[in-house]
Design a protein around this motif. Sequence first.
Motif, PDB file in Angstrom:
ATOM      1  N   LEU A 132     -87.752  39.990 131.708  1.00 16.21           N
ATOM      2  CA  LEU A 132     -86.715  39.880 130.680  1.00 16.21           C
ATOM      3  C   LEU A 132     -87.021  38.734 129.719  1.00 16.21           C
ATOM      4  CD1 LEU A 132     -83.461  40.491 132.780  1.00 16.21           C
ATOM      5  CD2 LEU A 132     -84.299  41.929 130.933  1.00 16.21           C
ATOM      6  N   ARG A 133     -87.465  37.612 130.279  1.00 12.64           N
ATOM      7  CA  ARG A 133     -87.814  36.466 129.424  1.00 12.64           C
ATOM      8  C   ARG A 133     -88.991  36.819 128.522  1.00 12.64           C
ATOM      9  NH1 ARG A 133     -89.097  33.043 133.919  1.00 12.64           N
ATOM     10  NH2 ARG A 133     -90.171  31.644 132.489  1.00 12.64           N
ATOM     11  N   CYS A 134     -89.960  37.518 129.117  1.00 13.06           N
ATOM     12  CA  CYS A 134     -91.163  37.929 128.384  1.00 13.06           C
ATOM     13  C   CYS A 134     -90.781  38.887 127.248  1.00 13.06           C
ATOM     14  CB  CYS A 134     -92.109  38.615 129.369  1.00 13.06           C
ATOM     15  SG  CYS A 134     -93.667  39.081 128.646  1.00 13.06           S
ATOM     16  N   THR A 135     -89.865  39.847 127.546  1.00 14.87           N
ATOM     17  CA  THR A 135     -89.417  40.808 126.530  1.00 14.87           C
ATOM     18  C   THR A 135     -88.693  40.072 125.408  1.00 14.87           C
ATOM     19  OG1 THR A 135     -89.060  42.356 128.353  1.00 14.87           O
ATOM     20  CG2 THR A 135     -88.159  42.994 126.241  1.00 14.87           C
ATOM     21  N   ALA A 136     -87.842  39.111 125.790  1.00  9.24           N
ATOM     22  CA  ALA A 136     -87.091  38.358 124.779  1.00  9.24           C
ATOM     23  C   ALA A 136     -88.055  37.584 123.873  1.00  9.24           C
ATOM     24  CB  ALA A 136     -86.127  37.404 125.468  1.00  9.24           C
ATOM     25  N   ALA A 137     -89.090  36.966 124.501  1.00 11.15           N
ATOM     26  CA  ALA A 137     -90.069  36.195 123.712  1.00 11.15           C
ATOM     27  C   ALA A 137     -90.820  37.131 122.760  1.00 11.15           C
ATOM     28  CB  ALA A 137     -91.053  35.496 124.653  1.00 11.15           C
ATOM     29  N   SER A 138     -91.202  38.321 123.241  1.00  8.19           N
ATOM     30  CA  SER A 138     -91.932  39.284 122.395  1.00  8.19           C
ATOM     31  C   SER A 138     -91.046  39.747 121.250  1.00  8.19           C
ATOM     32  CB  SER A 138     -92.352  40.515 123.218  1.00  8.19           C
ATOM     33  OG  SER A 138     -93.044  40.128 124.369  1.00  8.19           O
ATOM     34  N   ALA A 139     -89.755  39.999 121.544  1.00  8.53           N
ATOM     35  CA  ALA A 139     -88.833  40.462 120.499  1.00  8.53           C
ATOM     36  C   ALA A 139     -88.634  39.377 119.450  1.00  8.53           C
ATOM     37  CB  ALA A 139     -87.492  40.839 121.133  1.00  8.53           C
ATOM     38  N   GLU A 140     -88.582  38.126 119.914  1.00  9.52           N
ATOM     39  CA  GLU A 140     -88.427  36.987 118.998  1.00  9.52           C
ATOM     40  C   GLU A 140     -89.628  36.906 118.060  1.00  9.52           C
ATOM     41  OE1 GLU A 140     -86.228  34.560 117.359  1.00  9.52           O
ATOM     42  OE2 GLU A 140     -85.465  34.738 119.423  1.00  9.52           O
ATOM     43  N   ARG A 141     -90.814  37.090 118.658  1.00 11.21           N
ATOM     44  CA  ARG A 141     -92.046  37.004 117.854  1.00 11.21           C
ATOM     45  C   ARG A 141     -92.127  38.165 116.868  1.00 11.21           C
ATOM     46  NH1 ARG A 141     -97.152  36.313 121.178  1.00 11.21           N
ATOM     47  NH2 ARG A 141     -98.052  36.365 119.104  1.00 11.21           N
ATOM     48  N   LEU A 142     -91.627  39.339 117.324  1.00  7.08           N
ATOM     49  CA  LEU A 142     -91.641  40.499 116.428  1.00  7.08           C
ATOM     50  C   LEU A 142     -90.738  40.226 115.217  1.00  7.08           C
ATOM     51  CD1 LEU A 142     -92.223  43.459 115.662  1.00  7.08           C
ATOM     52  CD2 LEU A 142     -90.427  44.167 117.225  1.00  7.08           C
ATOM     53  N   ARG A 143     -89.594  39.593 115.507  1.00  9.86           N
ATOM     54  CA  ARG A 143     -88.664  39.293 114.418  1.00  9.86           C
ATOM     55  C   ARG A 143     -89.302  38.308 113.433  1.00  9.86           C
ATOM     56  NH1 ARG A 143     -82.755  37.370 116.133  1.00  9.86           N
ATOM     57  NH2 ARG A 143     -83.755  35.329 116.289  1.00  9.86           N
ATOM     58  N   GLU A 144     -89.990  37.297 114.017  1.00 10.38           N
ATOM     59  CA  GLU A 144     -90.683  36.319 113.147  1.00 10.38           C
ATOM     60  C   GLU A 144     -91.800  36.996 112.373  1.00 10.38           C
ATOM     61  OE1 GLU A 144     -91.876  33.356 115.905  1.00 10.38           O
ATOM     62  OE2 GLU A 144     -89.822  32.656 116.269  1.00 10.38           O
ATOM     63  N   GLY A 145     -92.524  37.916 113.071  1.00  7.12           N
ATOM     64  CA  GLY A 145     -93.627  38.642 112.426  1.00  7.12           C
ATOM     65  C   GLY A 145     -93.132  39.506 111.283  1.00  7.12           C
TER      66      GLY A 145
END
Length: 989
Positions: A132-145
Amino acid sequence: MKVVNLKQAILQAWKERWSDYQWAINMKKFFPKGATWDILNLADALLEQAMIGPSPNPLILSYLKYAISSQMVSYSSVLTAISKFDDFSRDLCVQALLDIMDMFCDRLSCHGKAEECIGLCRALLSALHWLLRCTAASAERLREGLEAGTPAAGEKQLAMCLQRLEKTLSSTKNRALLHIAKLEEASSWTAIEHSLLKLGEILANLSNPQLRSQAEQCGTLIRSIPTMLSVHAEQMHKTGFPTVHAVILLEGTMNLTGETQSLVEQLTMVKRMQHIPTPLFVLEIWKACFVGLIESPEGTEELKWTAFTFLKIPQVLVKLKKYSHGDKDFTEDVNCAFEFLLKLTPLLDKADQRCNCDCTNFLLQECGKQGLLSEASVNNLMAKRKADREHAPQQKSGENANIQPNIQLILRAEPTVTNILKTMDADHSKSPEGLLGVLGHMLSGKSLDLLLAAAAATGKLKSFARKFINLNEFTTYGSEESTKPASVRALLFDISFLMLCHVAQTYGSEVILSESRTGAEVPFFETWMQTCMPEEGKILNPDHPCFRPDSTKVESLVALLNNSSEMKLVQMKWHEACLSISAAILEILNAWENGVLAFESIQKITDNIKGKVCSLAVCAVAWLVAHVRMLGLDEREKSLQMIRQLAGPLFSENTLQFYNERVVIMNSILERMCADVLQQTATQIKFPSTGVDTMPYWNLLPPKRPIKEVLTDIFAKVLEKGWVDSRSIHIFDTLLHMGGVYWFCNNLIKELLKETRKEHTLRAVELLYSIFCLDMQQVTLVLLGHILPGLLTDSSKWHSLMDPPGTALAKLAVWCALSSYSSHKGQASTRQKKRHREDIEDYISLFPLDDVQPSKLMRLLSSNEDDANILSSPTDRSMSTSLSASQLHTVNMRDPLNRVLANLFLLISSILGSRTAGPHTQFVQWFMEECVDCLEQGGRGSVLQFMPFTTVSELVKVSAMSSPKVVLAITDLSLPLGRQVAAKAIAAL
């Protein structure tokens, strides 16, 4: 090179570029047997070395994959090691870890000790949190991307994370392991819930609908883990539920005074066990009420049914509403039930005809008042019924037009009961005449029965009776009084005495009895009722000391009755007169039989007895009934003649107020008192009739027919019809009373086992369960303690346990066990207390408490099993084979039901562990499946807590039971040991 530690060995392998299998061989040389790789933290060490750089070391990762594939390391150690990695900015490392998880996340298993299996649960919980933490971090990076214009990389990693999440959570086995881990580590689960919320916030703005729906699906699966046991499919294909129908009819006919709460619990239990949708459940309750109203015999029974339907059932539904999850949903369900009910036009028309009014209208008003329906719904339903009624067959307007409907009278009687209770609280000595006026009104017409029915349905009858006992006690003796107060006191004593007798006969003597208070003096009426009043199933001894008071008082009473022209009232001690009358009657009888008194004198004496106060006549007949039972055929004539004399009214000008009203109640009391003895002596006494049958359900059994025939006949009729009616309930009750619990239960189970058609057996179970509600506790003890062990341990009877009757019996046994266990901490209902208890068998000798003597059940088991190691006696049972959750909860094993359940589960355990398979093994499987189907969860309150922990591992070997949900349901997860047993069984699936 001498390797000092694990880290050095891994580095050496990397330097020398060993292949994976070479690495494994050398590792085993470096580290001789003894410590396992998990203890040495191999997975941790390999991951630590592989993840040093910005990208993972492929060679060391290949060692880890080889270790996983060759089971050098456990899944739990790998998951724990992965969940320690928290630098989510290193994409390649994260992807490598996700690939490793992909190898095994949907096929986790563990065949080690219970502690290792619990370890796997905890590791999986940590891995879920990490994902879940990993998914949240990936989603955060996607938003930044997206903001920076480079979305591709972030989207790929998010898709990978969600894919692993979905793969892990879509396995029921994994969710079951997580369910156990949640109970083991509540704080970790809270962290997961927080991560889930955070992830939801981040993903809310995600433009990719596919990824968003995948994330929502994962969230739903995680949220379903805590409640994965309470989801049951409801029966949508059925419309009739005979059990609900019969439970309502039973309560309405026999137990109006019963606690509302216990009826609510019983109905909730039936609803849950049979998975009945709420609208159909409420509809069945209304249908049963209307059928009860239509069937009820005229008089008291009709009033009782009216009070039950219009006063008690709305209260029951109010409590059911509290049990249901949403207020709004429940009102919608009640509305839906009424919509269905309005379609049953013939039923409603017949009820309207019987009650001489629009029943549905009154019912809707009551439900509106109680907040069970919205005002709009009430008006809408009323309009529909009004339109329907225009097409109903018209009643003859003349005869019934002026008669007020019972429903109106009952609804009006309810507030009157409260007012009378307040009046009765006042000081009786201040205005006895005013009180007498109130009581006089209560006696006229059917007022008394209306008030009693309303009080019984609203739970006020006990306090009503208590007030009358206090009044009766107050009026037993008055000092220094003139004629007027003396006659008022005599009337108050008489009316209260007659009312209490009437209440005891109509609603059971339990309503009258007070809770035993040590040291407090027992009121006169209670003493008289317990020792002198004839009741069904109560045999009185006419020579009992209670009928032999002080001889001087008896002599003065005989002289008073024989010499004076009428009964004296001033300073009369009425309680003494009532207790002395029996001995006085004996003296008078002896004098008559010996020719000392002529018949004219007897007439004068009986006129004196009943001339002023009717209660003296009631006390005299109570003793005569006991006396007649003891006499020979040729000795009874004079005693019966005396009863006849006392029963007729006195035509005299000189009677006290309300004489005719009192005589009506007296006659109904005498008729009930004499019914048994008149039947046994084949005598007829014509009691002055009120035009209504006072004992509608009395003497229902056909004469000169064996009761077994009557039982099989009535059950066949009920089964064919598909529902139980009030008359049948009374016949079953009489048969249970006559034959005893074992005879009754055994013969009905035989009838069930004869059925061969599946739909018939299911209907039979629903009906039998409701018939057994007549005395569920005792029937359950017989069924689980005698009948089932007998069938399961006798190989000649195994054929009778084949499907469909075997499945049906398993269902019935589970329903009875659950009902009895959930209610046996409460009080037995009044109708069950009333029945004379026979000891079906001493449960202490059947299932001894000490483990010295082998119990009867265990001897049965050992005689039927060729394996010497099987449970042959309690002495051979080690703690481990019979240890169950109930022992850890320290359940009282002196309770017969607990003993019977514990021994039944020992028997089940031994059948599952034995070498012989057959219909009895299949029966055990059906029994356990039904337990799982009916239970919300195998927690502390369930019958499954009596099952030995060792049974779980035996059960999972049965293909139909080898599912994670079943294991969760049958183990007590509130206990650490229960969680270990469940984890071990699930991890091995």
